[in-house]
Design a protein around this motif. Sequence first.
Motif, short mmCIF file in Angstrom:
data_model
loop_
_atom_site.label_atom_id
_atom_site.label_comp_id
_atom_site.label_asym_id
_atom_site.label_seq_id
_atom_site.Cartn_x
_atom_site.Cartn_y
_atom_site.Cartn_z
N ALA A 61 -1.63 -0.35 3.48
CA ALA A 61 -2.23 0.89 3.95
C ALA A 61 -1.12 1.83 4.39
O ALA A 61 -0.20 1.44 5.10
N ILE A 62 -1.20 3.06 3.92
CA ILE A 62 -0.25 4.09 4.31
C ILE A 62 -1.07 5.23 4.92
O ILE A 62 -1.95 5.77 4.28
N VAL A 63 -0.76 5.52 6.19
CA VAL A 63 -1.50 6.56 6.91
C VAL A 63 -0.52 7.59 7.46
O VAL A 63 0.64 7.29 7.72
N ASN A 64 -1.03 8.79 7.65
CA ASN A 64 -0.25 9.86 8.26
C ASN A 64 -1.20 10.63 9.17
O ASN A 64 -2.17 11.20 8.70
N ASP A 65 -0.87 10.63 10.44
CA ASP A 65 -1.74 11.24 11.45
C ASP A 65 -3.13 10.64 11.34
O ASP A 65 -3.31 9.46 11.57
N ASP A 66 -4.12 11.43 10.98
CA ASP A 66 -5.49 10.92 10.89
C ASP A 66 -5.96 10.76 9.44
O ASP A 66 -7.14 10.62 9.18
N THR A 67 -5.03 10.77 8.49
CA THR A 67 -5.38 10.70 7.07
C THR A 67 -4.86 9.40 6.46
O THR A 67 -3.70 9.05 6.65
N THR A 68 -5.72 8.71 5.73
CA THR A 68 -5.29 7.54 4.98
C THR A 68 -4.83 8.01 3.61
O THR A 68 -5.61 8.57 2.84
N LEU A 69 -3.55 7.80 3.33
CA LEU A 69 -3.00 8.22 2.06
C LEU A 69 -3.20 7.18 0.97
O LEU A 69 -3.36 7.51 -0.20
N TYR A 70 -3.19 5.90 1.37
CA TYR A 70 -3.30 4.81 0.39
C TYR A 70 -3.82 3.59 1.13
O TYR A 70 -3.34 3.24 2.19
N ALA A 71 -4.81 2.94 0.56
CA ALA A 71 -5.34 1.69 1.12
C ALA A 71 -5.83 0.84 -0.03
O ALA A 71 -6.67 1.28 -0.82
N GLN A 72 -5.29 -0.37 -0.13
CA GLN A 72 -5.67 -1.24 -1.24
C GLN A 72 -5.40 -2.69 -0.83
O GLN A 72 -4.41 -2.99 -0.19
N GLY A 73 -6.29 -3.58 -1.23
CA GLY A 73 -6.11 -5.00 -1.05
C GLY A 73 -5.73 -5.66 -2.36
O GLY A 73 -6.19 -5.23 -3.42
N PHE A 74 -4.90 -6.68 -2.30
CA PHE A 74 -4.42 -7.36 -3.49
C PHE A 74 -4.54 -8.86 -3.33
O PHE A 74 -4.25 -9.40 -2.26
N GLY A 75 -4.95 -9.55 -4.39
CA GLY A 75 -5.00 -11.00 -4.38
C GLY A 75 -6.15 -11.55 -3.56
O GLY A 75 -7.16 -10.88 -3.36
N LEU A 76 -5.95 -12.79 -3.11
CA LEU A 76 -6.97 -13.50 -2.35
C LEU A 76 -6.46 -13.78 -0.95
O LEU A 76 -5.28 -14.05 -0.75
N SER A 77 -7.37 -13.75 0.01
CA SER A 77 -6.95 -14.05 1.38
C SER A 77 -7.11 -15.52 1.67
O SER A 77 -7.74 -16.25 1.00
#
Length: 77
Positions: A61-77
């Motif tokens: 997850a990449i955020v700046n102030d109150d905006t999410t620029l990128y959010a992604q999950g990969f693989g299995l937990s």
Amino acid sequence: MKIQNYFKRIVIVWFIGLILVSCNQKASSSKDSNIMVLRDSLTMEVNNLLKQGYINGFGVAIVNDDTTLYAQGFGLS
């Protein structure tokens, strides 16, 4: 050698994330397409890290102030 490659890719992913954060300004359509290319590049690099088999799954997850620029999950937990 594989560990060095792994850390090299992590640095690349970090650098792309830094670029995404710096591109949070209101952009014109050409800048918007550049941001899409950067996001796709980040996704591709992270998928390559996952394919190496050192990690089963993780989220980015990449955020700046109150905006999410990128959010992604990969693989299995």
